[in-house]
Design a protein around this motif. Structure first.
Motif, mmCIF file in Angstrom:
data_model
loop_
_atom_site.group_PDB
_atom_site.id
_atom_site.type_symbol
_atom_site.label_atom_id
_atom_site.label_comp_id
_atom_site.label_asym_id
_atom_site.label_seq_id
_atom_site.Cartn_x
_atom_site.Cartn_y
_atom_site.Cartn_z
ATOM 1 N N ALA A 299 0.835 -1.205 0.000
ATOM 2 C CA ALA A 299 0.000 0.000 0.000
ATOM 3 C C ALA A 299 0.869 1.254 0.000
ATOM 4 O O ALA A 299 0.591 2.230 -0.717
ATOM 5 N N ILE A 300 1.943 1.250 0.799
ATOM 6 C CA ILE A 300 2.889 2.374 0.810
ATOM 7 C C ILE A 300 3.516 2.547 -0.575
ATOM 8 O O ILE A 300 3.599 3.664 -1.111
ATOM 9 N N ALA A 301 3.957 1.441 -1.157
ATOM 10 C CA ALA A 301 4.613 1.505 -2.464
ATOM 11 C C ALA A 301 3.659 2.019 -3.542
ATOM 12 O O ALA A 301 4.034 2.857 -4.368
ATOM 13 N N LEU A 302 2.446 1.516 -3.552
ATOM 14 C CA LEU A 302 1.477 1.938 -4.571
ATOM 15 C C LEU A 302 1.231 3.438 -4.514
ATOM 16 O O LEU A 302 1.215 4.125 -5.544
ATOM 17 N N GLN A 303 1.049 3.963 -3.309
ATOM 18 C CA GLN A 303 0.779 5.395 -3.182
ATOM 19 C C GLN A 303 2.030 6.230 -3.489
ATOM 20 O O GLN A 303 1.921 7.339 -4.019
ATOM 21 N N THR A 304 3.206 5.683 -3.203
ATOM 22 C CA THR A 304 4.439 6.375 -3.577
ATOM 23 C C THR A 304 4.542 6.539 -5.084
ATOM 24 O O THR A 304 5.044 7.547 -5.585
ATOM 25 N N TYR A 305 4.024 5.556 -5.810
ATOM 26 C CA TYR A 305 4.105 5.585 -7.267
ATOM 27 C C TYR A 305 2.852 6.161 -7.915
ATOM 28 O O TYR A 305 2.637 6.011 -9.118
#
Length: 349
Positions: A299-305
């Protein structure tokens, strides 16, 4: 066709099995698809239990039956005709019986019509859900995840034609484009297995130390490197920085595993974003289903991208197995209980 002597009333429910390579999860389900009890055993298809004499079972079928009885033999004894439905690697070539792949795109009803039936000597047959094959120059397969996806879709209140992107992070992460009751296409990333191999079998793991808690800062640093100005160098170049940042004292030994995790997941999500841009099929709805901390990282990675915040789904496999059982006629959806006051005493507690 289920023999008449094994037919049971609808209220008996279902025994649903998520039978993978390393573990077996069993769900005893009630008349409305509710999970009444869950059990977990280490009896994956590559780790079946020995016989009472501690020798390996001589026949594969006997070993699987032994694992089934060890896991839920009392459920079978209490309700002898309870239907059995399994998904996962139990249907692989190394499983109890091979359940052939169905080509994508496919639907809930096509999966239900494609069940493989395994006759058992002293009980109702075991039905196995087929896996999915995505044909092409680089073919792709899944076995077990199709059932998770159907379970996720059942829990979403969306129009039938609304596309959904479902992420299933794990050893082999899957990203599935689906619509209600239908799986259209998917991608596989070996992120989890590569992380384990790099940590356990390369020089990168030699300087790593276990951390008391996840290091989100180190994880975020890995994400940023994966999408930074030298992203064109690619993953094979970036992963070596796990060692060099440690050698120069920039990255503590306890932070290196989380940094490596960020690098790998970052490259996975970056690749996913490129595919979405190329196909212009980015759905409005994004769902993650898997181990909680891993879903948190993704979830962190998706929102970072730049992706929207995902919804987190739980218990999707049991729900998916129930939907397949309904579509296949193994269970019958009971009529809703009457609201007449004289029937109130017969309502379930």
């Amino acid at each position: 066709m289920v023999p008449a002597r094994f037919l049971v009333p609808a209220e008996a429910g279902l025994i649903a099995l998520d039978w993978g390579t390393s573990a077996l999860r069993a769900f005893r389900m009630g008349a409305h698809g509710e999970v009444l009890e869950t059990r977990h055993r280490p009896w994956g298809i590559m780790n079946l239990p020995p016989t009472a004499s501690n020798a390996a079972n001589p026949e594969p079928g006997a070993a699987f039956e032994h694992a089934l009885q060890d896991t839920c033999g009392d459920w079978l004894a209490d309700t002898p005709g309870l239907p059995l439905l399994a998904c996962g690697m139990v249907g692989s070539a190394q499983g109890w019986r091979e359940a052939k792949y169905l080509p994508t795109p496919t639907s809930l009803h096509e999966l239900a019509r494609g069940l493989t039936v395994v006759a058992r000597r002293n009980g109702p047959p075991l039905h196995i859900v087929p896996g999915l094959l995505q044909p092409g120059a680089l073919p792709n397969v899944m076995r077990g995840e199709e059932t998770q996806v159907l379970g996720v879709l059942e829990g979403l209140a969306l129009p039938a034609d609304a596309p959904v992107l479902i992420g299933l992070p794990g050893t082999h992460s899957k990203w599935v484009l689906a619509r209600r009751g239908r799986i259209e296409q998917f991608h596989t990333f070996m992120t989890g297995e590569v992380f384990a191999a790099l940590r356990g079998h390369t020089i990168l793991g030699k300087t790593m130390q276990a951390a008391a808690a996840p290091d989100d800062d180190a994880f975020a640093r890995g994400l940023e490197v994966a999408r930074g100005s030298d992203a064109a160098l690619g993953l094979l170049s970036h992963i070596f920085s796990t060692r060099t940042l440690g050698l120069t004292g920039t990255l503590a030994p306890t932070a290196q595993a989380d940094y490596l995790s960020g690098l790998l997941i970052g490259h996975e999500v970056a690749s996913l974003a490129r595919v979405q841009d190329q196909t212009q099929t980015t759905p409005q709805t994004l769902v993650l289903c898997g181990e909680p901390d891993l879903c948190r990282r993704y979830a962190i990675a998706l929102q970072t991208y730049g992706f929207a915040a995902p919804t987190i789904a739980t218990q999707a496999t049991a729900t998916g197995l129930w939907q397949i059982a309904l579509a296949a006629g193994l269970v019958i959806a009971p009529a809703p209980p009457s609201s007449h006051p004289f029937n109130a005493g017969s309502l379930p507690a």
